[in-house]
Scaffold this active site. Sequence first.
Site, PDB file in Angstrom:
ATOM      1  CD  GLU A   1      -3.265  -0.961   1.712  1.00  0.00           C
ATOM      2  OE1 GLU A   1      -3.473   0.112   2.292  1.00  0.00           O
ATOM      3  OE2 GLU A   1      -4.128  -1.833   1.567  1.00  0.00           O
TER       4      GLU A   1
ATOM      5  CD  GLU B   1      -6.359   6.908  -2.643  1.00  0.00           C
ATOM      6  OE1 GLU B   1      -7.013   6.623  -3.659  1.00  0.00           O
ATOM      7  OE2 GLU B   1      -6.859   7.046  -1.511  1.00  0.00           O
TER       8      GLU B   1
END
Length: 275
Positions: A138, A147
Site C-alpha cells: 500500500e 494516496e
Amino acid sequence: MAPSIRKYNPTIFVFAAIIFLAGANVLVLAQNCGCPSTECCSRFGFCGVTEEYCGTGCQEGPCTLPPPANDVSVAEIVTDEFFNGIINVADDGCVGKGFYSREVFLRALDSYPRFGRVGSVDDSRREIAAFFAHVTHETGHFCFIEEINGASRDYCDENATQYPCNPDKGYYGRGPIQLSWNFNYGPAGQSIGFDGLNAPETVANDPVISFKTALWFWMNNVQPVISQGFGATIRAINGNLECDGANSATVQARVRYYVDYCDQLGVAPGDNLTC
C-alpha cells in the site's frame, strides 16, 4: 504509483441498515455505552449480542474475552535488518523515507501490545509478515504517505451519520495501511486521540499517529480473521476491490510480499493465501 486504496468496513453498512429500520419498530440503541446488561456496546457505540458487538473493540457488557497474549517480542522479530530491507527498496526521493522508521513503528506499537502476540510463535511471525506485506504493497515499500490523487476522490459515506464528514476535509488514504473513509477516520481518531474527522491530515503529518492508525485498523479489522489465512486479511483490508476476481494482480502482489517475509522470518505461510 501507489494503488488506490478504499477501506470498506462491512459492519458499518450493517449498522446503517439497522438505523434505517429503526422507524419500522426495530429497536436499536445508539448511545454512549448505555446498553442493557445482557447486551454488548460495540466499538461504534451500538448495542447487540453477536460477535460484531461483543468481539473486537467491545466497550461494555458481556464482551468476548480475547485469547491470552503470548511472550513473543515483536521488536526482536522486526529487526533493523528486516525493516530496512523494506524501506531501502524505495527511491531516496520518496517522502516516506523521512517519515517512516522502525523506531516510530515500535513507539506506536506500545499502544497495541497484542499485535503479533496471539497464538503460537509461528502465528506471531505470520501476523507480522502479513502486516508488513500489506504495508509494503500500500505504500510502495514505505515510499508514499498519502494516496496518489486521493484528494480528487470522494471518501465520504453520508450514511455513516455517527461520523459526519467535514466538507473541507478529505478522507482519502493516508498512512501505512492507507486509512480511508470518514467511518474509519472518526473512530480511529477517538481511539488514538486526534480529531480524525476535522484533521485527517494528522495521519500524514505525525508519523507515530500514522503508524497507530495502521495498527488500530489492523487490530479491529484484520487480526480477528488472520487465523483464516492470509487471504482473509486481504478481504478485510480491500476485499471488494480485489477479491473474487476483482483485481487478481494486486492480490498476487500482496501474496508475494507475504511469502517473501514469511521466508525471511523463518515460518511457513500457511494455507488460504488468496481471496
